[in-house]
Motif scaffolding. Structure first.
Motif, PDB file in Angstrom:
ATOM      1  N   ASP A   1     -19.555   2.435  17.781  1.00 43.87           N
ATOM      2  CA  ASP A   1     -18.605   1.673  18.590  1.00 43.87           C
ATOM      3  C   ASP A   1     -17.494   1.059  17.747  1.00 43.87           C
ATOM      4  OD1 ASP A   1     -20.149   2.256  20.787  1.00 43.87           O
ATOM      5  OD2 ASP A   1     -21.198   0.332  20.769  1.00 43.87           O
ATOM      6  N   GLU A   2     -17.642   1.098  16.409  1.00 44.29           N
ATOM      7  CA  GLU A   2     -16.660   0.444  15.535  1.00 44.29           C
ATOM      8  C   GLU A   2     -15.968   1.385  14.554  1.00 44.29           C
ATOM      9  OE1 GLU A   2     -17.335  -3.298  13.701  1.00 44.29           O
ATOM     10  OE2 GLU A   2     -18.902  -3.859  15.115  1.00 44.29           O
ATOM     11  N   LEU A   3     -16.711   2.349  13.991  1.00 42.37           N
ATOM     12  CA  LEU A   3     -16.156   3.167  12.912  1.00 42.37           C
ATOM     13  C   LEU A   3     -16.242   4.662  13.196  1.00 42.37           C
ATOM     14  CD1 LEU A   3     -17.677   1.306   9.821  1.00 42.37           C
ATOM     15  CD2 LEU A   3     -15.413   0.995  10.827  1.00 42.37           C
ATOM     16  N   ARG A   4     -15.147   5.364  12.816  1.00 42.81           N
ATOM     17  CA  ARG A   4     -15.100   6.825  12.901  1.00 42.81           C
ATOM     18  C   ARG A   4     -15.616   7.479  11.630  1.00 42.81           C
ATOM     19  NH1 ARG A   4     -10.409   6.272  16.269  1.00 42.81           N
ATOM     20  NH2 ARG A   4      -9.160   5.433  14.599  1.00 42.81           N
ATOM     21  N   ALA A   5     -15.258   6.861  10.476  1.00 40.92           N
ATOM     22  CA  ALA A   5     -15.538   7.512   9.200  1.00 40.92           C
ATOM     23  C   ALA A   5     -15.450   6.494   8.073  1.00 40.92           C
ATOM     24  CB  ALA A   5     -14.517   8.631   8.959  1.00 40.92           C
ATOM     25  N   TYR A   6     -15.862   6.944   6.898  1.00 39.59           N
ATOM     26  CA  TYR A   6     -15.661   6.174   5.675  1.00 39.59           C
ATOM     27  C   TYR A   6     -15.327   7.158   4.566  1.00 39.59           C
ATOM     28  CZ  TYR A   6     -20.316   7.580   4.065  1.00 39.59           C
ATOM     29  OH  TYR A   6     -21.403   8.311   3.670  1.00 39.59           O
TER      30      TYR A   6
ATOM     31  N   TYR B   1     -11.029   0.943  16.762  1.00 41.61           N
ATOM     32  CA  TYR B   1     -10.202   0.063  17.595  1.00 41.61           C
ATOM     33  C   TYR B   1      -8.800  -0.181  17.055  1.00 41.61           C
ATOM     34  CZ  TYR B   1     -12.201  -3.103  14.140  1.00 41.61           C
ATOM     35  OH  TYR B   1     -12.615  -3.667  12.956  1.00 41.61           O
ATOM     36  N   LYS B   2      -8.455   0.413  15.896  1.00 45.97           N
ATOM     37  CA  LYS B   2      -7.084   0.303  15.389  1.00 45.97           C
ATOM     38  C   LYS B   2      -6.782   1.449  14.450  1.00 45.97           C
ATOM     39  CE  LYS B   2      -8.253  -3.233  11.979  1.00 45.97           C
ATOM     40  NZ  LYS B   2      -7.868  -4.539  11.471  1.00 45.97           N
ATOM     41  N   THR B   3      -5.507   1.661  14.187  1.00 47.09           N
ATOM     42  CA  THR B   3      -5.070   2.829  13.432  1.00 47.09           C
ATOM     43  C   THR B   3      -5.313   2.741  11.927  1.00 47.09           C
ATOM     44  OG1 THR B   3      -3.408   3.273  15.095  1.00 47.09           O
ATOM     45  CG2 THR B   3      -3.114   4.345  12.983  1.00 47.09           C
ATOM     46  N   PRO B   4      -4.882   1.704  11.218  1.00 54.46           N
ATOM     47  CA  PRO B   4      -5.068   1.775   9.769  1.00 54.46           C
ATOM     48  C   PRO B   4      -6.533   1.620   9.370  1.00 54.46           C
ATOM     49  CG  PRO B   4      -4.177  -0.361  10.370  1.00 54.46           C
ATOM     50  CD  PRO B   4      -4.230   0.461  11.628  1.00 54.46           C
ATOM     51  N   TRP B   5      -6.851   2.142   8.199  1.00 55.51           N
ATOM     52  CA  TRP B   5      -8.179   1.992   7.626  1.00 55.51           C
ATOM     53  C   TRP B   5      -8.343   0.558   7.141  1.00 55.51           C
ATOM     54  CZ3 TRP B   5     -11.669   6.198   5.824  1.00 55.51           C
ATOM     55  CH2 TRP B   5     -11.381   7.410   6.453  1.00 55.51           C
TER      56      TRP B   5
ATOM     57  N   LEU C   1      -4.057   2.136   4.015  1.00 56.93           N
ATOM     58  CA  LEU C   1      -4.115   0.708   4.332  1.00 56.93           C
ATOM     59  C   LEU C   1      -2.720   0.160   4.613  1.00 56.93           C
ATOM     60  CD1 LEU C   1      -6.511  -0.539   1.490  1.00 56.93           C
ATOM     61  CD2 LEU C   1      -7.120   0.170   3.819  1.00 56.93           C
ATOM     62  N   ILE C   2      -2.664  -0.923   5.390  1.00 58.07           N
ATOM     63  CA  ILE C   2      -1.392  -1.611   5.567  1.00 58.07           C
ATOM     64  C   ILE C   2      -1.001  -2.244   4.230  1.00 58.07           C
ATOM     65  CG2 ILE C   2      -1.753  -1.988   8.046  1.00 58.07           C
ATOM     66  CD1 ILE C   2      -2.443  -4.932   7.325  1.00 58.07           C
ATOM     67  N   PRO C   3       0.281  -2.505   4.000  1.00 58.70           N
ATOM     68  CA  PRO C   3       0.705  -3.069   2.710  1.00 58.70           C
ATOM     69  C   PRO C   3      -0.017  -4.361   2.330  1.00 58.70           C
ATOM     70  CG  PRO C   3       2.608  -2.263   3.907  1.00 58.70           C
ATOM     71  CD  PRO C   3       1.432  -2.163   4.849  1.00 58.70           C
ATOM     72  N   LEU C   4      -0.265  -5.253   3.290  1.00 58.68           N
ATOM     73  CA  LEU C   4      -0.961  -6.505   2.991  1.00 58.68           C
ATOM     74  C   LEU C   4      -2.351  -6.234   2.423  1.00 58.68           C
ATOM     75  CD1 LEU C   4      -1.306  -9.602   3.105  1.00 58.68           C
ATOM     76  CD2 LEU C   4      -2.001  -9.316   5.508  1.00 58.68           C
ATOM     77  N   LEU C   5      -3.108  -5.357   3.056  1.00 55.09           N
ATOM     78  CA  LEU C   5      -4.458  -5.062   2.575  1.00 55.09           C
ATOM     79  C   LEU C   5      -4.414  -4.294   1.257  1.00 55.09           C
ATOM     80  CD1 LEU C   5      -7.444  -5.417   2.969  1.00 55.09           C
ATOM     81  CD2 LEU C   5      -7.431  -3.455   4.525  1.00 55.09           C
ATOM     82  N   THR C   6      -3.422  -3.450   1.078  1.00 61.79           N
ATOM     83  CA  THR C   6      -3.261  -2.749  -0.202  1.00 61.79           C
ATOM     84  C   THR C   6      -3.104  -3.762  -1.335  1.00 61.79           C
ATOM     85  OG1 THR C   6      -2.272  -0.797   0.825  1.00 61.79           O
ATOM     86  CG2 THR C   6      -1.784  -1.152  -1.497  1.00 61.79           C
ATOM     87  N   ARG C   7      -2.249  -4.773  -1.136  1.00 60.91           N
ATOM     88  CA  ARG C   7      -2.056  -5.800  -2.170  1.00 60.91           C
ATOM     89  C   ARG C   7      -3.355  -6.553  -2.433  1.00 60.91           C
ATOM     90  NH1 ARG C   7       2.534  -6.750   1.091  1.00 60.91           N
ATOM     91  NH2 ARG C   7       1.743  -8.800   1.748  1.00 60.91           N
ATOM     92  N   ARG C   8      -4.086  -6.880  -1.374  1.00 60.63           N
ATOM     93  CA  ARG C   8      -5.345  -7.608  -1.523  1.00 60.63           C
ATOM     94  C   ARG C   8      -6.365  -6.797  -2.318  1.00 60.63           C
ATOM     95  NH1 ARG C   8      -5.915  -9.396   4.799  1.00 60.63           N
ATOM     96  NH2 ARG C   8      -4.795 -11.382   4.666  1.00 60.63           N
ATOM     97  N   VAL C   9      -6.495  -5.521  -1.986  1.00 58.63           N
ATOM     98  CA  VAL C   9      -7.480  -4.680  -2.666  1.00 58.63           C
ATOM     99  C   VAL C   9      -7.106  -4.520  -4.141  1.00 58.63           C
ATOM    100  CG1 VAL C   9      -8.456  -2.345  -2.811  1.00 58.63           C
ATOM    101  CG2 VAL C   9      -8.263  -3.503  -0.587  1.00 58.63           C
ATOM    102  N   HIS C  10      -5.835  -4.300  -4.427  1.00 62.33           N
ATOM    103  CA  HIS C  10      -5.415  -4.168  -5.831  1.00 62.33           C
ATOM    104  C   HIS C  10      -5.701  -5.460  -6.614  1.00 62.33           C
ATOM    105  CE1 HIS C  10      -3.715  -0.199  -6.257  1.00 62.33           C
ATOM    106  NE2 HIS C  10      -3.126  -0.336  -5.078  1.00 62.33           N
TER     107      HIS C  10
END
Length: 159
Positions: free
Chosen positions: A113-118, A37-41, A130-139
């Motif tokens: 219905d939710e995920l293409r891949a992992y 349902y959206k582009t970024p992972w 990942l978007i920059p916000l999620l990249t910072r969170r994961v780091h």
């Protein structure tokens, strides 16, 4: 007219709440998922439902998305995000998922219905997915995991 404590409480602002789980493999690569349902992972997780604890929400989302019923580990991080024109402010909780066993990994069933891949992605390459916000969170959460601490973030930035 006098306001009761309950009326006052119900009139207070509400925040969006989400929760996710970080899984790592033996090379400390992080498990990312590719939503339909959206582009970024993303990382496994999602919105916490009303009257649901963040840990329970993370567990429910994991079961819905990957077919795994696992208890999340310790809290790695909490991030407050300010409001934007298209979203209200929110709070996101990140829990440690640790390493999946070979048996658990083999049991992954993507919700079609939710995920293409992992994929497991090295930490120094997650910014490509990942978007920059999620990249910072994961780091920040990965660092908290390594240090045995919990990260407090504001808009993905440690304070």
């Amino acid at each position: 007219m006098t306001t009761t404590a309950a009326e006052y409480d119900l009139a207070l602002p509400r925040k969006r709440v989400a929760a996710g789980i970080l899984f790592f493999d033996e090379h400390d690569r992080v498990l990312l998922v590719d939503p339909i349902y959206k582009t970024p992972w993303e990382i496994p997780g999602g919105a916490v439902e009303p009257d649901e604890a963040p840990r329970a929400g993370a567990r429910r989302e994991l079961k819905e998305e990957l077919g795994l019923d696992l208890e999340p580990g310790r809290l790695l991080g909490v991030d407050w995000t300010p409001p934007r024109p298209d979203r209200s402010e929110g709070i996101v909780f990140f829990f440690n998922g640790g390493h999946l066993t070979a048996e658990q990994h083999a049991a992954i069933q993507l919700q079609p219905d939710e995920l293409r891949a992992y994929a497991y992605v090295p930490l120094d390459e997650i910014d490509r997915r990942l978007i920059p916000l999620l990249t910072r969170r994961v780091h920040a959460s990965a660092q908290a995991r390594a240090q045995g601490t919990t990260a407090y973030l504001e808009n993905g930035n440690p304070t």
